[in-house]
Scaffold this active site. Structure first.
Site, PDB file in Angstrom:
ATOM      1  N   ASN A  18      -6.080   6.925  -7.399  1.00 50.65           N
ATOM      2  CA  ASN A  18      -6.527   5.814  -6.934  1.00 50.65           C
ATOM      3  C   ASN A  18      -7.751   6.224  -6.112  1.00 50.65           C
ATOM      4  O   ASN A  18      -7.704   6.519  -5.083  1.00 50.65           O
ATOM      5  CB  ASN A  18      -5.534   4.859  -6.272  1.00 50.65           C
TER       6      ASN A  18
ATOM      7  N   HIS B 129     -10.543   3.989  -2.154  1.00 51.60           N
ATOM      8  CA  HIS B 129     -11.197   4.205  -0.861  1.00 51.60           C
ATOM      9  C   HIS B 129     -12.427   5.082  -0.832  1.00 51.60           C
ATOM     10  O   HIS B 129     -13.101   4.900   0.263  1.00 51.60           O
ATOM     11  CB  HIS B 129     -10.106   4.916   0.055  1.00 51.60           C
TER      12      HIS B 129
ATOM     13  N   HIS C 239      -8.766  -0.844  -8.118  1.00 49.88           N
ATOM     14  CA  HIS C 239      -8.340  -1.888  -8.022  1.00 49.88           C
ATOM     15  C   HIS C 239      -9.660  -2.873  -8.173  1.00 49.88           C
ATOM     16  O   HIS C 239     -10.280  -2.901  -6.753  1.00 49.88           O
ATOM     17  CB  HIS C 239      -7.527  -2.101  -6.881  1.00 49.88           C
TER      18      HIS C 239
ATOM     19  N   ARG D 239     -10.828  -5.905  -6.699  1.00 48.54           N
ATOM     20  CA  ARG D 239     -10.190  -6.971  -6.052  1.00 48.54           C
ATOM     21  C   ARG D 239     -11.163  -8.292  -6.151  1.00 48.54           C
ATOM     22  O   ARG D 239     -12.341  -8.161  -6.336  1.00 48.54           O
ATOM     23  CB  ARG D 239     -10.123  -6.716  -4.537  1.00 48.54           C
TER      24      ARG D 239
ATOM     25  N   ARG E 223     -14.027  -5.999  -2.044  1.00 46.26           N
ATOM     26  CA  ARG E 223     -14.101  -5.257  -0.846  1.00 46.26           C
ATOM     27  C   ARG E 223     -14.292  -3.715  -1.061  1.00 46.26           C
ATOM     28  O   ARG E 223     -14.950  -3.294  -0.204  1.00 46.26           O
ATOM     29  CB  ARG E 223     -12.923  -5.512   0.093  1.00 46.26           C
TER      30      ARG E 223
ATOM     31  N   GLU F   5      -6.207  -1.915 -12.019  1.00 43.23           N
ATOM     32  CA  GLU F   5      -5.276  -2.672 -11.207  1.00 43.23           C
ATOM     33  C   GLU F   5      -6.175  -4.206 -11.158  1.00 43.23           C
ATOM     34  O   GLU F   5      -7.156  -4.194 -10.587  1.00 43.23           O
ATOM     35  CB  GLU F   5      -4.946  -2.414  -9.737  1.00 43.23           C
TER      36      GLU F   5
ATOM     37  N   THR G  82      -2.178  -4.007  -0.731  1.00 47.40           N
ATOM     38  CA  THR G  82      -1.146  -4.728  -1.703  1.00 47.40           C
ATOM     39  C   THR G  82       0.129  -4.726  -0.958  1.00 47.40           C
ATOM     40  O   THR G  82       0.657  -3.591  -0.532  1.00 47.40           O
ATOM     41  CB  THR G  82      -0.986  -4.197  -2.885  1.00 47.40           C
TER      42      THR G  82
ATOM     43  N   GLU H 167       5.645  -0.671 -12.314  1.00 52.80           N
ATOM     44  CA  GLU H 167       5.369   0.161 -11.141  1.00 52.80           C
ATOM     45  C   GLU H 167       6.106  -0.314 -10.054  1.00 52.80           C
ATOM     46  O   GLU H 167       6.076  -1.448  -9.656  1.00 52.80           O
ATOM     47  CB  GLU H 167       3.575   0.390 -11.075  1.00 52.80           C
TER      48      GLU H 167
ATOM     49  N   HIS I 250       2.296   3.507  -4.056  1.00 56.73           N
ATOM     50  CA  HIS I 250       2.132   2.716  -2.774  1.00 56.73           C
ATOM     51  C   HIS I 250       2.650   3.482  -1.714  1.00 56.73           C
ATOM     52  O   HIS I 250       3.741   3.646  -1.384  1.00 56.73           O
ATOM     53  CB  HIS I 250       2.701   1.245  -2.765  1.00 56.73           C
TER      54      HIS I 250
END
Ligand code: PXP
Length: 239
Positions: A7, A10, A43, A45, A49, A70, A101, A151, A190
């Protein structure tokens, strides 16, 4: 062997802190693939963000492995998924104020938005995974709703310590057996780190782990020495 979905959200978080062009999540995706990532997770969003719409479009053209997109059930985001056509879409709950999340989807209300999102993604040939807590009832409903995969949320396991962590691992193992018995593909993610990932990767029939924060955190630290050395060299040459 369990596949690793990296992922890269970030990387975009750092870029968005300055609203600039670096670090580029697309470059990060290429390097993650060179490192052996089996898929790249992003993801998009609703509040944008971190990952931006352009990132998703460019990543879709660049990724050589598989894109795991995602998303929430919001119509606007589902439409983007339909135009980008990732290999897989993972539906997640989304709240504006959350840091990340929190918790899995609650499938029990069988919300019209969720049913619509699953149907349109499947109609476009996109594999649908549902991010849920490790709970037998949620797994049963995921099957009923026609998901290809689930998941399992490993956040509670990741945060727990000692006996409580053993308990959370047993919950995940039990839910995983239900997922396999239902004929669904088994994913998890996660809060997984270099310290806590092994028991999760060892769960029978685990297909895919999605890991972000811990890998990006380590990348910053293992890369900082080289980055400083390169800047220092420029100063030496200039001075
Ligand atoms: N899986 C899902 C569904 C997520 O929402 C996230 C966080 O974006 C992850 C995996 C990765 O979590 P982490 O960044 O804690 O590794």
């Amino acid at each position: 062997m369990v596949e690793l979905g990296v992922n890269i959200d970030h990387v975009a978080t750092v870029r968005q802190a300055r609203r600039t062009v670096e670090p580029d999540p697309v470059a990060a995706a290429v390097l993650a693939e060179l490192g052996g990532a089996d898929s790249i997770t992003v993801h998009l969003r609703e509040d944008r963000r971190h990952i931006q719409d352009r990132d998703v479009r460019v990543l879709a053209e660049t990724i050589r492995t598989k894109m795991n997109f995602e998303l929430s059930c919001a119509q606007e985001i589902v439409q983007i998924a339909l135009s980008v056509r990732p290999y897989q879409a993972t539906l997640v709950p989304e709240k504006r104020q959350e840091v990340t999340t929190e918790g899995g989807l609650d499938l029990r209300p069988k919300s019209p938005e969720l049913l619509q999102a699953i149907a349109s993604l499947k109609d476009s040939g996109i594999l649908v995974s549902l991010f849920i807590d490790p709970d037998q009832e949620q797994v049963r409903i995921a099957k009923e709703l026609g998901a290809h995969a689930v998941e399992l949320h490993t956040g509670q396991y990741a945060e727990a310590r000692g006996v409580e962590q053993d308990h959370q691992l047993k919950r995940l193992e039990h839910a995983s057996r239900c997922v396999i018995d239902m004929g669904l593909k088994l994913h998890a993610g996660h809060g997984l780190t270099y310290q806590n990932v092994r028991p999760i990767a060892a769960i029978a029939s685990m297909r895919e782990l999605n890991i972000g924060h811990s890998i990006i955190s380590r990348a910053v630290l293992v890369g900082i020495k080289q980055a400083v050395e390169e800047m220092k060299k420029l100063l030496v040459v200039a001075g």
